[in-house]
Enzyme design. Structure first.
Site, PDB file in Angstrom:
ATOM      1  N   LYS A   1      69.444  47.162   9.940  1.00 49.02           N
ATOM      2  CA  LYS A   1      68.356  47.103   8.990  1.00 49.02           C
ATOM      3  C   LYS A   1      67.010  47.015   9.740  1.00 49.02           C
ATOM      4  CE  LYS A   1      72.084  46.962   6.569  1.00 49.02           C
ATOM      5  NZ  LYS A   1      72.722  45.733   6.118  1.00 49.02           N
TER       6      LYS A   1
ATOM      7  N   ASP B   1      72.081  34.122   8.216  1.00 46.83           N
ATOM      8  CA  ASP B   1      71.947  35.581   8.224  1.00 46.83           C
ATOM      9  C   ASP B   1      70.462  35.886   7.983  1.00 46.83           C
ATOM     10  OD1 ASP B   1      71.794  38.269   7.572  1.00 46.83           O
ATOM     11  OD2 ASP B   1      73.695  38.295   6.484  1.00 46.83           O
TER      12      ASP B   1
ATOM     13  N   ARG C   1      82.798  46.797  28.836  1.00 48.35           N
ATOM     14  CA  ARG C   1      82.957  45.882  27.699  1.00 48.35           C
ATOM     15  C   ARG C   1      82.439  44.483  28.038  1.00 48.35           C
ATOM     16  NH1 ARG C   1      87.641  43.929  27.452  1.00 48.35           N
ATOM     17  NH2 ARG C   1      88.776  45.901  27.584  1.00 48.35           N
TER      18      ARG C   1
ATOM     19  N   TYR D   1      75.520  38.732   1.088  1.00 45.13           N
ATOM     20  CA  TYR D   1      75.761  40.163   1.247  1.00 45.13           C
ATOM     21  C   TYR D   1      77.236  40.440   0.898  1.00 45.13           C
ATOM     22  CZ  TYR D   1      76.534  44.580   3.667  1.00 45.13           C
ATOM     23  OH  TYR D   1      76.885  45.873   3.966  1.00 45.13           O
TER      24      TYR D   1
HETATM   25  C1  LIG Z   1      74.010  45.129   6.092  1.00 45.06           C
HETATM   26  C2  LIG Z   1      74.127  43.662   6.082  1.00 45.06           C
HETATM   27  C3  LIG Z   1      75.201  43.014   6.714  1.00 45.06           C
HETATM   28  C4  LIG Z   1      76.331  43.763   7.379  1.00 45.06           C
HETATM   29  O1  LIG Z   1      75.916  44.482   8.508  1.00 45.06           O
HETATM   30  P1  LIG Z   1      76.501  45.916   8.960  1.00 45.06           P
HETATM   31  O2  LIG Z   1      75.601  46.258  10.101  1.00 45.06           O
HETATM   32  O3  LIG Z   1      76.394  46.851   7.801  1.00 45.06           O
HETATM   33  O4  LIG Z   1      77.912  45.699   9.375  1.00 45.06           O
HETATM   34  C5  LIG Z   1      75.217  41.623   6.671  1.00 45.06           C
HETATM   35  N1  LIG Z   1      74.250  40.908   6.049  1.00 45.06           N
HETATM   36  C6  LIG Z   1      73.222  41.510   5.421  1.00 45.06           C
HETATM   37  C7  LIG Z   1      72.197  40.674   4.739  1.00 45.06           C
HETATM   38  C8  LIG Z   1      73.128  42.895   5.403  1.00 45.06           C
HETATM   39  O5  LIG Z   1      72.105  43.477   4.766  1.00 45.06           O
END
Ligand SMILES: *Cc1c(COP(=O)(O)O)cnc(C)c1O
Length: 386
Positions: free
Chosen positions: A201, A176, A50, A103
């Site tokens: 993504k 983000d 961890r 999001y």
């Molecule tokens: C998918 C997503 C998240 C969250 O991420 P996870 O990997 O699904 O927990 C946050 N911000 C954006 C823009 C996203 O597309």
């Protein structure tokens, strides 16, 4: 090193020292604990999985390199990374200013976990105008949370202008960067303090690994987040770390193809009589096209559009494509289609959706890297069906 070279080599330099195996791909280190010769210090630098793991640490080094950052951290999901950030930076009574078009899961975490259970207050503002962010700042504001472009309306905010405002009050700005990936946008050189990605993504890019990344330069912020990463424990597994290391090697070529296909599709939709509006920052008709040109080095692979018709037509449309799979998520090599109001954004209240301008019948595309002519033919087929 330029971006494409870093994406392949940083973190995966072959070990050519005596006894080193020379692997050109980082091995998947599964050991949960590491033996040492002396009590006082770990022999190879590792103690327990961890706190540190060679495969994850290789990925964290790569993350840092791709955002031109000092430090990178890998988490078990995007939301786990966000949770760790909030736990590191916020205490009850603190205040957060966030873009109102976030999001859905980020908004839910801020609103329904941190606001509700930990008395952290949040102001959601239209950050397209930096003055709205400035006016929302209070003496107890401890974080500014931005997303650009936003999901699914592709609104932008000016990272440099907002970072300049935040610097006066010493409030860290987090961006983000999931939609653009590290290839098309780097918020740190624009003045942001922390970059966040859902690596689920584009960064991994193959729809087969859940993960999150945090990149930053400030040493004391890093120490706080690193402490919470270990204390709360939402670290990325060795196998997923390997997958993301592998996925990142093709990030540059993937993003170029995502973009090339998206421009063709955006233009096709823009010219189509059955479409009322297309939201893609690469179109000169996008209201923030100029900001997109200066802040990003490309326009990415995400777009949304309004059909001339109601929600039933939108439902029929998304159920009629063959190559665009009807599915949530985004950023993989395969094309996806969805209706945000019924799928990805169903957790956002109808009132909040109305406030940000998200109509029930909006359709979102994650344009993959298939052949663009095939994808356009697929959309033609759906238009014929409706
Ligand atoms: C998918 C997503 C998240 C969250 O991420 P996870 O990997 O699904 O927990 C946050 N911000 C954006 C823009 C996203 O597309």
């Amino acid at each position: 090193m330029k971006f494409e070279t870093k994406a392949i080599h940083v973190g995966e330099e072959p070990n050519l020292k005596p006894g080193g195996s020379g692997d050109v791909a980082q091995p998947i280190h599964l050991a949960t604990t590491f033996a040492r010769e002396k009590v006082d210090h770990p022999t190879g630098g590792y103690e327990y999985i961890r706190s540190g793991n060679p495969t994850r640490n290789a990925l964290e080094k790569r993350f840092a390199a791709l955002e031109s950052a000092e430090y990178g951290l890998a988490f078990t999901s995007g939301l786990a990374a966000e949770t760790t950030l909030f736990l590191s930076l916020l205490q009850s009574g603190d205040h957060v200013v966030a873009f109102d078009d976030l999001y859905g899961g980020s908004r839910r975490l801020l609103d329904r976990v941190f606001q509700k259970n930990f008395s952290v207050s949040v102001s959601f503002v239209d950050a397209r105008n930096p003055l709205n962010v400035k006016n929302a700042i209070r003496p107890e504001t401890r974080l500014i949370w931005l997303e650009t472009p936003t999901n699914p309306l592709m609104k932008l905010c000016d990272i440099r202008a907002i970072s300049d405002i935040a610097r006066e009050s010493k409030i860290p700005v987090t961006v983000d960067n999931t939609f653009m990936s590290s290839y098309f946008q780097n918020p740190l050189p624009l003045g942001a303090d922390i970059v966040f990605h859902s690596t689920t993504k584009y960064m991994n890019g193959h729809s087969d690994s859940l993960g999150g990344a945090v990149m930053l330069n400030d040493d004391s912020l890093y120490q706080k987040i690193k402490f919470t990463q270990n204390a709360a424990g939402a670290v990325l597994s060795p196998f997923d770390s390997y997958l993301v290391l592998r996925g990142l090697k093709t990030l540059a070529v993937r993003m170029k193809q995502h973009q090339e296909n998206s421009i063709q599709i955006a233009e096709f939709l823009n010219d189509h009589p059955g479409v009322r509006q297309v939201n893609y920052p690469g179109l000169s008709s996008h209201p923030q096209h100029q900001l997109a040109r200066t802040q990003m080095s490309g326009f990415g692979g995400m777009l949304s559009f309004e059909l001339d018709g109601d929600i039933d037509r939108a439902k029929k449309f998304v159920e009629s494509t063959r190559y665009f799979a009807l599915a949530e998520s985004l950023g993989g090599v395969e094309s996806l289609i969805e209706v945000p109001s019924l799928m990805t954004h169903s957790s956002v209240s109808p009132e909040d959706r109305r406030n940000i301008g998200l109509s029930d019948s909006l359709i979102r595309l994650s344009v993959g890297i298939e052949n663009a002519a095939d994808l356009i033919e697929d959309l033609e087929r759906a238009f014929k069906k409706i």
